[in-house]
Design a protein around this motif. Structure first.
Motif, PDB file in Angstrom:
ATOM      1  N   ARG A  35       0.838  -1.214   0.000  1.00  0.00           N
ATOM      2  CA  ARG A  35       0.000   0.000   0.000  1.00  0.00           C
ATOM      3  C   ARG A  35       0.867   1.255   0.000  1.00  0.00           C
ATOM      4  O   ARG A  35       0.682   2.163  -0.819  1.00  0.00           O
ATOM      5  CB  ARG A  35      -0.881  -0.043   1.269  1.00  0.00           C
ATOM      6  N   ARG A 119      -8.258  -9.994   4.826  1.00  0.00           N
ATOM      7  CA  ARG A 119      -7.655  -8.748   5.317  1.00  0.00           C
ATOM      8  C   ARG A 119      -8.705  -7.667   5.547  1.00  0.00           C
ATOM      9  O   ARG A 119      -9.850  -7.810   5.144  1.00  0.00           O
ATOM     10  CB  ARG A 119      -6.542  -8.313   4.367  1.00  0.00           C
ATOM     11  N   ASP A 120      -8.285  -6.593   6.201  1.00  0.00           N
ATOM     12  CA  ASP A 120      -9.292  -5.629   6.661  1.00  0.00           C
ATOM     13  C   ASP A 120      -9.894  -4.766   5.545  1.00  0.00           C
ATOM     14  O   ASP A 120     -11.114  -4.676   5.418  1.00  0.00           O
ATOM     15  CB  ASP A 120      -8.733  -4.752   7.809  1.00  0.00           C
ATOM     16  N   ASN A 124      -5.388  -2.676   1.908  1.00  0.00           N
ATOM     17  CA  ASN A 124      -4.413  -3.516   2.620  1.00  0.00           C
ATOM     18  C   ASN A 124      -4.416  -4.936   2.067  1.00  0.00           C
ATOM     19  O   ASN A 124      -3.813  -5.825   2.655  1.00  0.00           O
ATOM     20  CB  ASN A 124      -4.740  -3.562   4.113  1.00  0.00           C
ATOM     21  N   ASP A 164     -14.218  -9.103  13.045  1.00  0.00           N
ATOM     22  CA  ASP A 164     -13.172  -8.490  13.858  1.00  0.00           C
ATOM     23  C   ASP A 164     -13.425  -6.990  14.045  1.00  0.00           C
ATOM     24  O   ASP A 164     -13.049  -6.171  13.219  1.00  0.00           O
ATOM     25  CB  ASP A 164     -11.812  -8.709  13.188  1.00  0.00           C
ATOM     26  N   ARG A 167     -11.378  -3.685  13.489  1.00  0.00           N
ATOM     27  CA  ARG A 167     -11.304  -3.021  12.180  1.00  0.00           C
ATOM     28  C   ARG A 167     -12.052  -1.687  12.176  1.00  0.00           C
ATOM     29  O   ARG A 167     -11.773  -0.834  11.339  1.00  0.00           O
ATOM     30  CB  ARG A 167     -11.852  -3.946  11.088  1.00  0.00           C
ATOM     31  N   ARG A 170      -9.386   0.536  13.095  1.00  0.00           N
ATOM     32  CA  ARG A 170      -8.388   0.557  12.019  1.00  0.00           C
ATOM     33  C   ARG A 170      -8.862   1.420  10.861  1.00  0.00           C
ATOM     34  O   ARG A 170      -8.079   2.139  10.251  1.00  0.00           O
ATOM     35  CB  ARG A 170      -8.070  -0.867  11.537  1.00  0.00           C
ATOM     36  N   ARG A 173      -8.229   4.870  11.694  1.00  0.00           N
ATOM     37  CA  ARG A 173      -6.791   5.133  11.735  1.00  0.00           C
ATOM     38  C   ARG A 173      -6.238   5.376  10.331  1.00  0.00           C
ATOM     39  O   ARG A 173      -5.491   6.326  10.103  1.00  0.00           O
ATOM     40  CB  ARG A 173      -6.088   3.940  12.388  1.00  0.00           C
ATOM     41  N   ARG A 177      -4.757   8.781   8.768  1.00  0.00           N
ATOM     42  CA  ARG A 177      -3.364   8.866   8.335  1.00  0.00           C
ATOM     43  C   ARG A 177      -3.234   9.347   6.893  1.00  0.00           C
ATOM     44  O   ARG A 177      -2.391  10.165   6.567  1.00  0.00           O
ATOM     45  CB  ARG A 177      -2.683   7.506   8.482  1.00  0.00           C
TER      46      ARG A 177
HETATM   47  P1  ATP Z   1       0.830   0.130   9.619  1.00  0.00           P
HETATM   48  O1  ATP Z   1       1.567   0.998   8.683  1.00  0.00           O
HETATM   49  O2  ATP Z   1      -0.010   0.873  10.594  1.00  0.00           O
HETATM   50  O3  ATP Z   1       1.661  -0.940  10.244  1.00  0.00           O
HETATM   51  P2  ATP Z   1      -0.297  -2.046   8.172  1.00  0.00           P
HETATM   52  O4  ATP Z   1      -1.264  -2.103   7.031  1.00  0.00           O
HETATM   53  O5  ATP Z   1       1.070  -2.587   7.932  1.00  0.00           O
HETATM   54  O6  ATP Z   1      -0.257  -0.562   8.677  1.00  0.00           O
HETATM   55  P3  ATP Z   1      -0.456  -3.924  10.315  1.00  0.00           P
HETATM   56  O7  ATP Z   1      -1.299  -3.839  11.551  1.00  0.00           O
HETATM   57  O8  ATP Z   1       1.011  -3.871  10.432  1.00  0.00           O
HETATM   58  O9  ATP Z   1      -0.992  -2.775   9.355  1.00  0.00           O
HETATM   59  O10 ATP Z   1      -0.904  -5.244   9.584  1.00  0.00           O
HETATM   60  C1  ATP Z   1      -0.302  -5.707   8.375  1.00  0.00           C
HETATM   61  C2  ATP Z   1      -1.367  -6.237   7.436  1.00  0.00           C
HETATM   62  O11 ATP Z   1      -2.086  -7.298   8.054  1.00  0.00           O
HETATM   63  C3  ATP Z   1      -2.431  -5.196   7.055  1.00  0.00           C
HETATM   64  O12 ATP Z   1      -2.040  -4.446   5.933  1.00  0.00           O
HETATM   65  C4  ATP Z   1      -3.628  -6.066   6.754  1.00  0.00           C
HETATM   66  O13 ATP Z   1      -3.540  -6.609   5.462  1.00  0.00           O
HETATM   67  C5  ATP Z   1      -3.464  -7.209   7.742  1.00  0.00           C
HETATM   68  N1  ATP Z   1      -4.208  -6.970   8.994  1.00  0.00           N
HETATM   69  C6  ATP Z   1      -3.726  -6.480  10.153  1.00  0.00           C
HETATM   70  N2  ATP Z   1      -4.679  -6.411  11.105  1.00  0.00           N
HETATM   71  C7  ATP Z   1      -5.799  -6.886  10.538  1.00  0.00           C
HETATM   72  C8  ATP Z   1      -7.127  -7.099  11.005  1.00  0.00           C
HETATM   73  N3  ATP Z   1      -7.500  -6.776  12.242  1.00  0.00           N
HETATM   74  N4  ATP Z   1      -8.016  -7.631  10.135  1.00  0.00           N
HETATM   75  C9  ATP Z   1      -7.632  -7.959   8.887  1.00  0.00           C
HETATM   76  N5  ATP Z   1      -6.426  -7.779   8.380  1.00  0.00           N
HETATM   77  C10 ATP Z   1      -5.494  -7.254   9.191  1.00  0.00           C
END
Ligand code: ATP
Ligand code: MG
Length: 420
Positions: A35, A119-120, A124, A164, A167, A170, A173, A177
């Motif tokens: 992303r 994934r969320d 992502n 979940d 989310r 999230r 958030r 951002r």
């Molecule tokens: P950041 O820059 O805040 O770390 P990130 O997208 O990398 O953002 P992470 O929490 O590190 O977020 O999680 C990595 C990946 O795992 C996310 O991009 C998403 O695809 C998946 N993920 C994390 N938490 C969840 C969740 N609660 N439900 C679904 N997918 C999730």
């Protein structure tokens, strides 16, 4: 990719891809890295998903680099630590099943397509193929790239928030951002999840983690306002509200933090804690306790929250007294506050006099020390004991107030105190 990733990360992704190719599995970079690569945001967290035996691949990778490895077999995840300290997460592509809402999922191995589906948000759920000839190909099953272009947060399916509820936070958030909008259907589902009280079922640590991450974002006030509008603050405590006063306080905190970070770049603040302290300002003592408990805030931070709550108003009163107070008095009021409490105080201070004392404290008083130490007192023939602390405190006060200037002044003062 080459242009927008640090060379070290680029090379390691390429090497992981050729290792995957040779060992007959498919490897993908997934999650935030992909992303942020498309958004041209810096992100150095590398997550790799593997179609096939991810744990065996993690072993290979660690062996190849003579690095360290930690595996979590139950979740089919591992992290590899390279000899230079660089870390990389590896997971087997997986499908998740939720026994009931908010339960931690059970995991079964699967294709990358299914892995991305759990994934969320669509933004992502992008991946980049790493294997040999496919290196660099964007995998976009769910329209993530188009949503990135449209600046949109969108869930992949209607049960997402129910599966979940973290989310919900999230979504706020990422919207905060990147300055993105939560798409209408996603927003409707988010509101339904909040209305169904599912968020109450989240464990303390999971809820705390999300709330604190949200408050750690740069300038989180917009997200806090959105939490208030969506009536999410009640999940922290039933009587928590974003009053106009607290809203204004948060805006001032934003400035105070910017000032602090510029001035003291080597002294990082727990920003989330400052905002948290501000948010619970209007709550009664017992409501604050209940909030700390609900979120299972760790003891150290919880006692800082309580301490700042009780210490702040007396510090403010003390500093704004009309008579000229001595620098040492201000020092005593402020020295006990953690930096986070100090920031809150700066944000709350209205009178110029208080603001001046705060700046003096930081720029001058904090660095003042008596020149004599315990061993000097010993050399002067004083018997070690509680008297030492009393003397050193008095010396500090005298230094702060300019009553002593030299080593000899201090010695004279010690003699005076010791013979009292
Ligand atoms: P950041 O820059 O805040 O770390 P990130 O997208 O990398 O953002 P992470 O929490 O590190 O977020 O999680 C990595 C990946 O795992 C996310 O991009 C998403 O695809 C998946 N993920 C994390 N938490 C969840 C969740 N609660 N439900 C679904 N997918 C999730
Ligand atoms: Mg991440």
């Amino acid at each position: 990719m080459r242009d927008h990733l640090p060379p070290k990360i680029f090379n390691r992704l390429e090497e992981a891809g050729s290792l995957a190719e040779r060992s007959g599995v498919s490897a993908f970079a997934v999650g935030g890295l992909v992303r942020d690569l498309l958004l041209r945001h810096k992100n150095l967290d590398v997550d790799i998903a593997v179609e096939g035996d991810g744990m065996a691949f993690a072993h290979l990778l660690a062996d190849h680099y003579k690095g360290g490895l930690k595996t979590f077999e139950r979740f089919a995840t591992a992290f590899v630590v390279y000899p230079d300290g660089f870390k990389l997460d590896v997971a087997s592509a997986r499908r998740e099943n939720y026994a009931h809402p908010t339960a931690l999922p059970t995991v079964a191995s699967s294709s990358i397509k299914e892995d991305l589906y759990r994934r969320d948000f669509t933004i992502n759920a992008l991946a980049i193929h790493l294997n040999g000839n496919h290196f660099g190909e964007l995998i976009d099953f769910y329209g993530g790239r188009s949503d990135l272009n449209k600046k949109t947060i969108r869930v992949l399916h209607d049960r997402s928030f129910v599966d979940d509820p973290t989310r919900v936070f999230r979504a706020l958030r990422f919207a905060q951002r990147f300055g993105f909008r939560i798409e209408n259907n996603t927003l409707r589902l988010l509101k339904e999840t909040a209305a169904d009280e599912l968020i109450h079922r989240l464990s303390g640590p999971r809820l705390r983690n999300e709330v604190m991450l949200l408050l750690s974002e740069k300038n989180p006030l917009r997200a806090v306002r959105q939490m208030a509008r969506l009536e999410l603050l009640r999940f922290l405590h039933s009587s928590l509200k974003l009053t106009p006063y607290i809203d204004a306080l948060c805006a001032k905190i934003q400035h105070a933090i910017a000032w602090w970070n510029q001035r003291f770049p080597d002294r990082p603040l727990d920003q989330a804690l400052v905002y948290f302290m501000a948010l619970v300002e209007g709550l009664s003592g017992s409501a604050v306790d209940a909030t700390l408990k609900r979120l299972t805030i760790p003891n150290r931070q919880a006692s800082q929250v309580r301490m700042v709550r009780s210490g702040l108003s007396s510090a403010l009163r003390g500093l704004s007294k009309s008579r000229r107070s001595k620098p040492s008095e201000a020092y005593r009021l402020l020295a006990a506050l953690p930096d986070e409490g100090f920031i809150l105080l700066v944000a709350k201070a209205r009178s110029p006099k208080v603001k001046r004392s705060l700046t003096t404290h930081l720029t001058r008083c904090q660095h003042v020390k008596p020149s004599l130490t315990g061993s000097d007192l010993k050399a002067m023939g004083l018997k070690p004991g509680p008297l030492y602390k009393k003397i050193l405190d008095r010396l500090l006060d005298a230094r702060l107030n300019g009553e002593v200037k030299t080593d000899a002044d201090e010695r004279d003062l010690v003699k005076k105190i010791a013979t009292l």
